[in-house]
Design a protein around this motif. Sequence first.
Motif, PDB file in Angstrom:
ATOM      1  N   ASN A 152     -52.545 -42.583  48.424  1.00  0.00           N
ATOM      2  CA  ASN A 152     -53.885 -42.962  48.888  1.00  0.00           C
ATOM      3  C   ASN A 152     -54.047 -44.477  48.899  1.00  0.00           C
ATOM      4  O   ASN A 152     -54.622 -45.038  49.834  1.00  0.00           O
ATOM      5  CB  ASN A 152     -54.952 -42.331  47.993  1.00  0.00           C
ATOM      6  CG  ASN A 152     -55.198 -40.868  48.333  1.00  0.00           C
ATOM      7  OD1 ASN A 152     -54.731 -40.376  49.356  1.00  0.00           O
ATOM      8  ND2 ASN A 152     -55.924 -40.187  47.480  1.00  0.00           N
TER       9      ASN A 152
ATOM     10  N   ASP B 185     -56.183 -50.270  43.119  1.00  0.00           N
ATOM     11  CA  ASP B 185     -55.636 -50.885  44.325  1.00  0.00           C
ATOM     12  C   ASP B 185     -56.617 -51.882  44.927  1.00  0.00           C
ATOM     13  O   ASP B 185     -57.795 -51.886  44.585  1.00  0.00           O
ATOM     14  CB  ASP B 185     -55.227 -49.812  45.357  1.00  0.00           C
ATOM     15  CG  ASP B 185     -56.423 -49.116  46.002  1.00  0.00           C
ATOM     16  OD1 ASP B 185     -57.289 -49.805  46.576  1.00  0.00           O
ATOM     17  OD2 ASP B 185     -56.492 -47.870  45.943  1.00  0.00           O
TER      18      ASP B 185
ATOM     19  N   THR C 132     -61.009 -35.675  55.079  1.00  0.00           N
ATOM     20  CA  THR C 132     -60.011 -36.736  55.268  1.00  0.00           C
ATOM     21  C   THR C 132     -60.456 -37.694  56.354  1.00  0.00           C
ATOM     22  O   THR C 132     -61.143 -37.293  57.296  1.00  0.00           O
ATOM     23  CB  THR C 132     -58.623 -36.142  55.625  1.00  0.00           C
ATOM     24  OG1 THR C 132     -57.704 -37.213  55.812  1.00  0.00           O
ATOM     25  CG2 THR C 132     -58.661 -35.306  56.900  1.00  0.00           C
ATOM     26  N   SER C 133     -60.061 -38.942  56.217  1.00  0.00           N
ATOM     27  CA  SER C 133     -60.336 -39.927  57.264  1.00  0.00           C
ATOM     28  C   SER C 133     -59.101 -40.108  58.146  1.00  0.00           C
ATOM     29  O   SER C 133     -59.085 -40.926  59.038  1.00  0.00           O
ATOM     30  CB  SER C 133     -60.704 -41.268  56.613  1.00  0.00           C
ATOM     31  OG  SER C 133     -59.633 -41.700  55.788  1.00  0.00           O
ATOM     32  N   LYS C 134     -58.037 -39.311  57.886  1.00  0.00           N
ATOM     33  CA  LYS C 134     -56.724 -39.601  58.481  1.00  0.00           C
ATOM     34  C   LYS C 134     -56.340 -38.679  59.624  1.00  0.00           C
ATOM     35  O   LYS C 134     -55.299 -38.862  60.241  1.00  0.00           O
ATOM     36  CB  LYS C 134     -55.659 -39.546  57.370  1.00  0.00           C
ATOM     37  CG  LYS C 134     -56.004 -40.527  56.237  1.00  0.00           C
ATOM     38  CD  LYS C 134     -55.141 -40.382  55.013  1.00  0.00           C
ATOM     39  CE  LYS C 134     -55.727 -41.218  53.878  1.00  0.00           C
ATOM     40  NZ  LYS C 134     -54.999 -41.004  52.622  1.00  0.00           N
TER      41      LYS C 134
ATOM     42  N   ARG D 186     -54.085 -34.071  54.553  1.00  0.00           N
ATOM     43  CA  ARG D 186     -54.625 -32.722  54.329  1.00  0.00           C
ATOM     44  C   ARG D 186     -56.054 -32.732  53.802  1.00  0.00           C
ATOM     45  O   ARG D 186     -56.776 -31.747  53.912  1.00  0.00           O
ATOM     46  CB  ARG D 186     -53.753 -31.984  53.294  1.00  0.00           C
ATOM     47  CG  ARG D 186     -52.290 -31.916  53.625  1.00  0.00           C
ATOM     48  CD  ARG D 186     -51.473 -31.716  52.350  1.00  0.00           C
ATOM     49  NE  ARG D 186     -51.729 -32.806  51.411  1.00  0.00           N
ATOM     50  CZ  ARG D 186     -51.245 -32.862  50.181  1.00  0.00           C
ATOM     51  NH1 ARG D 186     -50.507 -31.887  49.707  1.00  0.00           N
ATOM     52  NH2 ARG D 186     -51.532 -33.895  49.398  1.00  0.00           N
TER      53      ARG D 186
ATOM     54  N   GLU E 267     -56.702 -32.819  50.589  1.00  0.00           N
ATOM     55  CA  GLU E 267     -56.610 -31.874  49.470  1.00  0.00           C
ATOM     56  C   GLU E 267     -56.488 -32.558  48.116  1.00  0.00           C
ATOM     57  O   GLU E 267     -56.826 -31.973  47.087  1.00  0.00           O
ATOM     58  CB  GLU E 267     -55.339 -31.001  49.624  1.00  0.00           C
ATOM     59  CG  GLU E 267     -55.315 -30.084  50.800  1.00  0.00           C
ATOM     60  CD  GLU E 267     -55.689 -28.670  50.415  1.00  0.00           C
ATOM     61  OE1 GLU E 267     -56.518 -28.501  49.507  1.00  0.00           O
ATOM     62  OE2 GLU E 267     -55.159 -27.745  51.042  1.00  0.00           O
TER      63      GLU E 267
ATOM     64  N   LEU F  12     -57.660 -35.340  46.314  1.00  0.00           N
ATOM     65  CA  LEU F  12     -58.727 -35.695  45.364  1.00  0.00           C
ATOM     66  C   LEU F  12     -59.471 -34.469  44.818  1.00  0.00           C
ATOM     67  O   LEU F  12     -59.637 -34.364  43.602  1.00  0.00           O
ATOM     68  CB  LEU F  12     -59.689 -36.714  45.990  1.00  0.00           C
ATOM     69  CG  LEU F  12     -59.126 -38.141  46.135  1.00  0.00           C
ATOM     70  CD1 LEU F  12     -60.165 -39.071  46.760  1.00  0.00           C
ATOM     71  CD2 LEU F  12     -58.670 -38.704  44.786  1.00  0.00           C
TER      72      LEU F  12
HETATM   73  N1  LIG Z   1     -57.551 -45.507  47.118  1.00  0.00           N
HETATM   74  C1  LIG Z   1     -58.318 -45.236  48.192  1.00  0.00           C
HETATM   75  N2  LIG Z   1     -58.888 -46.241  48.922  1.00  0.00           N
HETATM   76  C2  LIG Z   1     -59.665 -45.962  50.003  1.00  0.00           C
HETATM   77  N3  LIG Z   1     -59.940 -44.717  50.427  1.00  0.00           N
HETATM   78  C3  LIG Z   1     -59.404 -43.672  49.761  1.00  0.00           C
HETATM   79  C4  LIG Z   1     -58.572 -43.872  48.602  1.00  0.00           C
HETATM   80  N4  LIG Z   1     -58.208 -42.660  48.132  1.00  0.00           N
HETATM   81  C5  LIG Z   1     -58.758 -41.755  48.963  1.00  0.00           C
HETATM   82  N5  LIG Z   1     -59.481 -42.345  49.938  1.00  0.00           N
HETATM   83  C6  LIG Z   1     -60.237 -41.662  51.021  1.00  0.00           C
HETATM   84  O1  LIG Z   1     -60.532 -40.346  50.579  1.00  0.00           O
HETATM   85  C7  LIG Z   1     -60.017 -39.379  51.499  1.00  0.00           C
HETATM   86  C8  LIG Z   1     -59.575 -38.158  50.737  1.00  0.00           C
HETATM   87  O2  LIG Z   1     -58.400 -38.443  49.955  1.00  0.00           O
HETATM   88  P1  LIG Z   1     -57.357 -37.264  49.666  1.00  0.00           P
HETATM   89  O3  LIG Z   1     -56.169 -37.824  49.011  1.00  0.00           O
HETATM   90  O4  LIG Z   1     -58.084 -36.154  49.007  1.00  0.00           O
HETATM   91  O5  LIG Z   1     -56.985 -36.756  51.152  1.00  0.00           O
HETATM   92  P2  LIG Z   1     -55.981 -37.423  52.219  1.00  0.00           P
HETATM   93  O6  LIG Z   1     -55.290 -38.596  51.638  1.00  0.00           O
HETATM   94  O7  LIG Z   1     -56.779 -37.647  53.456  1.00  0.00           O
HETATM   95  O8  LIG Z   1     -54.967 -36.211  52.456  1.00  0.00           O
HETATM   96  P3  LIG Z   1     -53.895 -35.615  51.366  1.00  0.00           P
HETATM   97  O9  LIG Z   1     -54.598 -34.467  50.688  1.00  0.00           O
HETATM   98  O10 LIG Z   1     -52.744 -35.183  52.212  1.00  0.00           O
HETATM   99  O11 LIG Z   1     -53.572 -36.702  50.401  1.00  0.00           O
HETATM  100  C9  LIG Z   1     -58.911 -40.098  52.267  1.00  0.00           C
HETATM  101  O12 LIG Z   1     -58.733 -39.529  53.566  1.00  0.00           O
HETATM  102  C10 LIG Z   1     -59.437 -41.532  52.318  1.00  0.00           C
HETATM  103  O13 LIG Z   1     -60.327 -41.720  53.397  1.00  0.00           O
END
Ligand SMILES: Nc1ncnc2c1ncn2[C@@H]1O[C@H](COP(=O)(O)OP(=O)(O)OP(=O)(O)O)[C@@H](O)[C@H]1O
Length: 262
Positions: free
Chosen positions: A34, A59, A78-80, A96, A98, A100
């Motif tokens: 992340n 970070d 997700t923002s991705k 995904r 998923e 957090l």
């Molecule tokens: N360290 C961070 N800095 C900025 N935004 C973050 C950070 N961590 C998470 N986010 C935001 O929170 C969202 C959810 O994070 P999460 O890890 O749950 O899902 P993801 O990274 O989109 O997919 P995955 O489950 O595959 O990791 C991310 O899509 C992002 O927009």
Amino acid sequence: MSKIKVLPDSLANKIAAGEVVERPASVVKELLENALDAGARSINIEVEEGGKRLIRIVDDGEGMTRDDAIIAFERHATSKLRTTDDLEAITTLGFRGEALPSIASVSRLFLRTKTPRDNEGTEVEFSGGKLVAVRDIAWPGGAEVEVRDLFFNIPARRKFLKSDATESVHIANLVQHYALANPQLSFLLVGNGRDVIRVAPARSLKERAYQVLGGALLDKLVEVNAEAEGLRILGFVSNPQEQRSSRDAQYLFINRRFVRDQ
Ligand SMILES: Nc1ncnc2c1ncn2[C@@H]1O[C@H](COP(=O)(O)OP(=O)(O)OP(=O)(O)O)[C@@H](O)[C@H]1O
Ligand SMILES: [Mg+2]
């Protein structure tokens, strides 16, 4: 009466956590990815008791607004990724939505974050998947995720974690991999108050490999740098005389993603 029921979110998250969070190193992996996806230049990781008691990742990436910091803990948030077509062209490590919610469902978690556009930062607190509080805080920018007491609410999972020393080794190996895959970034891993890995931004993969693996090993390796048909291969291989009994010292990355495969 219908026998089929949709599971409540808290239970669905706990089940999903079984796949995402195997051990403390899996938490470190998700939070590191992340931070990398958020464009961080510098990532600091602190762990206590092999990550069972504490994992904290700080970070200097783009951070989150208050609304995003809350919605990030919804499943599939997700923002991705937006459309099916995006799936064919993923450039981020995560997608995904998923990680957090899964981590938050099996720990006590604090997220502290701020974007450059906001004046105030936000702190979000979860315990066992339940939102405990959202607070305004002073925060410089970027994000910090603090994960305490992993699996405190799933004693059976906690019991099956290995010793602090073993879990610490898994975390150190993981951070080493990400440090090798991202030479231009700085990484700091502190375990029980002691520096385990500390690398400043490097100008090249060679410099990073030197920082992480040491000069004695690097001197015996041959540099590879080849490009053809849209592919680029960059790295180091050993001479045939170098023999090892295991694959532990093989590091293979595809598009910055660590791959381990027979
Ligand atoms: N360290 C961070 N800095 C900025 N935004 C973050 C950070 N961590 C998470 N986010 C935001 O929170 C969202 C959810 O994070 P999460 O890890 O749950 O899902 P993801 O990274 O989109 O997919 P995955 O489950 O595959 O990791 C991310 O899509 C992002 O927009
Ligand atoms: Mg993620």
